[in-house]
Scaffold this motif. Structure first.
Motif, PDB file in Angstrom:
ATOM      1  N   UNK A  42       0.476  -0.880  -0.113  1.00 15.92           N
ATOM      2  CA  UNK A  42      -0.225  -0.106   0.357  1.00 15.92           C
ATOM      3  C   UNK A  42       0.901   1.197  -0.309  1.00 15.92           C
ATOM      4  N   UNK A  43       1.788   0.715  -0.149  1.00 12.75           N
ATOM      5  CA  UNK A  43       3.083   2.542   0.532  1.00 12.75           C
ATOM      6  C   UNK A  43       3.070   3.063  -0.883  1.00 12.75           C
ATOM      7  N   UNK A  44       3.958   2.139  -1.356  1.00 14.42           N
ATOM      8  CA  UNK A  44       4.062   2.686  -3.731  1.00 14.42           C
ATOM      9  C   UNK A  44       3.021   2.414  -4.535  1.00 14.42           C
ATOM     10  N   UNK A  45       1.781   1.839  -3.724  1.00 16.91           N
ATOM     11  CA  UNK A  45       0.801   2.327  -4.293  1.00 16.91           C
ATOM     12  C   UNK A  45       0.159   3.559  -3.775  1.00 16.91           C
ATOM     13  N   UNK A  46       0.344   4.759  -2.626  1.00 15.35           N
ATOM     14  CA  UNK A  46      -0.099   6.048  -1.897  1.00 15.35           C
ATOM     15  C   UNK A  46       0.756   6.034  -3.471  1.00 15.35           C
ATOM     16  N   UNK A  47       1.677   5.745  -3.511  1.00 16.12           N
ATOM     17  CA  UNK A  47       3.667   6.883  -4.120  1.00 16.12           C
ATOM     18  C   UNK A  47       1.963   7.068  -5.582  1.00 16.12           C
ATOM     19  N   UNK A  48       1.948   6.150  -6.100  1.00 20.12           N
ATOM     20  CA  UNK A  48       1.041   5.924  -7.839  1.00 20.12           C
ATOM     21  C   UNK A  48       0.275   6.909  -7.454  1.00 20.12           C
ATOM     22  N   UNK A  49      -0.705   7.082  -6.307  1.00 18.48           N
ATOM     23  CA  UNK A  49      -1.476   7.604  -5.824  1.00 18.48           C
ATOM     24  C   UNK A  49      -1.028   8.999  -6.328  1.00 18.48           C
ATOM     25  N   UNK A  50      -0.314   9.894  -4.960  1.00 16.80           N
ATOM     26  CA  UNK A  50       0.238  11.078  -4.404  1.00 16.80           C
ATOM     27  C   UNK A  50       0.685  11.361  -6.777  1.00 16.80           C
ATOM     28  N   UNK A  51       1.295  10.782  -7.329  1.00 20.93           N
ATOM     29  CA  UNK A  51       2.048  10.440  -8.899  1.00 20.93           C
ATOM     30  C   UNK A  51       0.751  11.521  -9.726  1.00 20.93           C
ATOM     31  N   UNK A  52      -0.154  10.675  -9.460  1.00 20.82           N
ATOM     32  CA  UNK A  52      -1.296  10.612 -10.049  1.00 20.82           C
ATOM     33  C   UNK A  52      -2.022  12.317 -10.143  1.00 20.82           C
ATOM     34  N   UNK A  53      -2.264  12.743  -9.213  1.00 22.21           N
ATOM     35  CA  UNK A  53      -2.414  14.205  -7.963  1.00 22.21           C
ATOM     36  C   UNK A  53      -1.636  14.700  -8.258  1.00 22.21           C
TER      37      UNK A  53
END
Length: 227
Positions: A42-53
């Protein structure tokens, strides 16, 4: 531009909060906590979400490894099994073994410090009292009390401009959350909800089953892979 800190786990609820905060006109500052959780993915997923936004440059990942050292939860202690859907795993309590002692209290305390430092007026957190009613730190009364303490313990609170805790999902079903997220274009394909933290979601833990049920009731397919 007004600012908001979003506690971003990389899961469905917190990612929906990212979309809602941005839609509300906030300049969003995501913060993620690495507390030795079993679901490391989930930490990597959070990074990807931050990049998306487009907030990757100000995305904070805070280490709280001592929570794993403390243990006491199936999410931080490998000796405690994650129970299948419908079972809490608790022996003498109604609170499920996936509850992490003090987690949201710590998260909100640190997010408050960050918010005050950057001049943010709100903290978004994706707590949900409906689907996770067994967690004491997801209840509305918990949020109200923490807000009271924040107003007393911060300079901005003492000076009359307290930081608010925004919990837009607290009384929503998963289907309602997903429908709103779909309307806002939330990137659910970048999220994970599985307690087991494997490459593909297990599909059998409580979090996976609630997620799948939510997508089904929302009338759309979950975009992530399952075992």
């Amino acid at each position: 531009m007004k600012k908001a800190v979003v506690i971003l786990s990389g899961g469905l609820d917190s990612t929906t909060c990212m979309g809602m905060a941005q839609d509300a006109g906030y300049d969003v500052y995501p913060i993620t906590f690495d507390y030795g959780q079993r679901q490391r993915r989930e930490i990597e997923n959070a990074r990807q979400v931050a990049e998306f936004y487009k907030t990757a440059s100000r995305h904070k990942v805070i280490a709280l490894g001592f929570l794993k050292e403390f243990g006491g939860s199936a999410l931080t202690d490998e000796s405690i099994e994650v129970p299948p859907a419908g079972e809490s795993g608790a022996v003498d309590s109604d609170i499920p073994v996936t509850y992490v002692p003090g987690r949201n209290l710590l998260f909100l305390s640190i997010a408050t410090s960050y918010a005050e430092t950057i001049g943010a007026e709100a903290i978004y957190i994706g707590v949900n009292a409906l689907d996770y009613s067994g967690y004491p730190d997801c209840r509305p009364e918990f949020i109200r009390k923490v807000e009271e303490v924040m107003a007393l313990a911060t300079r901005v609170g003492v000076e009359g401009g307290p930081i608010r805790i925004e919990t837009p999902l607290i009384h929503w079903t998963k289907a309602e959350i997903i429908r709103e997220g779909m309307r806002l274009g939330v990137p659910y394909h970048l999220t994970t909800s599985c307690y087991n933290g494997q490459e593909e979601a297990c599909g059998v833990c409580d979090s996976c089953r609630l997620r799948l049920k939510g997508f089904d009731e929302a009338g759309t397919a979950d975009p992530i892979a399952y075992q």
